[in-house]
Design a protein around this motif. Sequence first.
Motif, PDB file in Angstrom:
ATOM      1  N   GLU A  20      -0.826   2.956  -2.628  1.00 53.97           N
ATOM      2  CA  GLU A  20      -1.820   1.881  -2.596  1.00 53.97           C
ATOM      3  C   GLU A  20      -2.829   2.016  -3.723  1.00 53.97           C
ATOM      4  OE1 GLU A  20      -3.191   2.046   1.469  1.00 53.97           O
ATOM      5  OE2 GLU A  20      -1.612   0.658   2.126  1.00 53.97           O
ATOM      6  N   GLU A  23      -1.159   0.620  -6.786  1.00 57.04           N
ATOM      7  CA  GLU A  23      -1.128  -0.840  -6.683  1.00 57.04           C
ATOM      8  C   GLU A  23      -2.515  -1.448  -6.854  1.00 57.04           C
ATOM      9  OE1 GLU A  23       0.865  -1.423  -2.942  1.00 57.04           O
ATOM     10  OE2 GLU A  23       2.830  -1.036  -3.831  1.00 57.04           O
ATOM     11  N   ALA A  24      -3.554  -0.779  -6.365  1.00 63.71           N
ATOM     12  CA  ALA A  24      -4.921  -1.281  -6.521  1.00 63.71           C
ATOM     13  C   ALA A  24      -5.317  -1.335  -7.994  1.00 63.71           C
ATOM     14  CB  ALA A  24      -5.905  -0.407  -5.741  1.00 63.71           C
ATOM     15  N   HIS A  27      -3.774  -4.480  -9.300  1.00 65.93           N
ATOM     16  CA  HIS A  27      -4.463  -5.638  -8.717  1.00 65.93           C
ATOM     17  C   HIS A  27      -5.814  -5.864  -9.398  1.00 65.93           C
ATOM     18  CE1 HIS A  27      -5.855  -8.466  -5.659  1.00 65.93           C
ATOM     19  NE2 HIS A  27      -6.987  -7.800  -5.690  1.00 65.93           N
ATOM     20  N   CYS A  28      -6.594  -4.808  -9.553  1.00 62.09           N
ATOM     21  CA  CYS A  28      -7.903  -4.939 -10.203  1.00 62.09           C
ATOM     22  C   CYS A  28      -7.753  -5.398 -11.652  1.00 62.09           C
ATOM     23  CB  CYS A  28      -8.657  -3.616 -10.151  1.00 62.09           C
ATOM     24  SG  CYS A  28      -9.277  -3.170  -8.521  1.00 62.09           S
ATOM     25  N   ASP A  30      -5.411  -7.326 -12.909  1.00 64.35           N
ATOM     26  CA  ASP A  30      -5.059  -8.749 -12.939  1.00 64.35           C
ATOM     27  C   ASP A  30      -6.188  -9.649 -12.455  1.00 64.35           C
ATOM     28  OD1 ASP A  30      -2.587  -8.128 -13.976  1.00 64.35           O
ATOM     29  OD2 ASP A  30      -1.589  -8.141 -12.023  1.00 64.35           O
ATOM     30  N   ARG A  31      -7.097  -9.128 -11.685  1.00 63.73           N
ATOM     31  CA  ARG A  31      -8.248  -9.896 -11.202  1.00 63.73           C
ATOM     32  C   ARG A  31      -9.475  -9.696 -12.075  1.00 63.73           C
ATOM     33  NH1 ARG A  31      -5.292 -12.459 -10.261  1.00 63.73           N
ATOM     34  NH2 ARG A  31      -3.911 -12.620  -8.508  1.00 63.73           N
ATOM     35  N   GLN A  37     -11.644  -1.297 -10.684  1.00 66.50           N
ATOM     36  CA  GLN A  37     -10.642  -0.462 -11.339  1.00 66.50           C
ATOM     37  C   GLN A  37     -11.231   0.903 -11.684  1.00 66.50           C
ATOM     38  OE1 GLN A  37      -8.981  -2.492 -14.732  1.00 66.50           O
ATOM     39  NE2 GLN A  37      -7.013  -1.487 -14.517  1.00 66.50           N
ATOM     40  N   GLN A  82      -0.198 -10.207 -15.341  1.00 69.74           N
ATOM     41  CA  GLN A  82       0.421  -9.803 -14.082  1.00 69.74           C
ATOM     42  C   GLN A  82       1.132  -8.487 -14.323  1.00 69.74           C
ATOM     43  OE1 GLN A  82       2.886 -12.900 -12.410  1.00 69.74           O
ATOM     44  NE2 GLN A  82       1.124 -13.822 -11.429  1.00 69.74           N
ATOM     45  N   THR A 104       5.540   0.168 -14.661  1.00 74.27           N
ATOM     46  CA  THR A 104       4.966  -1.170 -14.528  1.00 74.27           C
ATOM     47  C   THR A 104       5.497  -2.055 -15.652  1.00 74.27           C
ATOM     48  OG1 THR A 104       2.934  -0.312 -13.550  1.00 74.27           O
ATOM     49  CG2 THR A 104       2.801  -2.488 -14.541  1.00 74.27           C
TER      50      THR A 104
END
Length: 146
Positions: A20, A23-24, A27-28, A30-31, A37, A82, A104
């Motif tokens: 996780e 993955e975080a 995610h951070c 891409d956001r 992050q 992404q 990735t």
Amino acid sequence: MSQHVSISPAEAADRLAIRELVEAYAHCADRRDAQGQMALFTEDTHFVVYMNAKDSTPSQDLHSRAALAPVFDDLNKYAVTQHFVGQSTILTLTADRATGEAYTMAHHLTINGGKRSLMIAALRYADTFVKKDGAWLFAERKLYVD
């Protein structure tokens, strides 16, 4: 790689928490949540970037959480990103330290005068994790652009 006949609930929880964390990070990114992050790293983290994985000389070699801000801010030059996290392997695991490797595929979209271009980067991370106050963090992250 380890062979597991059975693992303890604590080990299973640690392995899930580390996945996780990986993955975080994506995610951070891409956001565009640079603060989120950065919070995934220890204060004295070591972050190394190899823009050419075949070159043993790093492009960047950073030694603190605060030093990560411009690296993560650099993603703002893209309209959209992404990061698709593929396999993520835990290589070693103790109660408070672990090492692993994650792959990735990073998609970066640029829009310039109505023209869209997509750059795809194959990334590989060599990670060292530490568990502090019950939470797993990156202690060292080496980013290789394959």
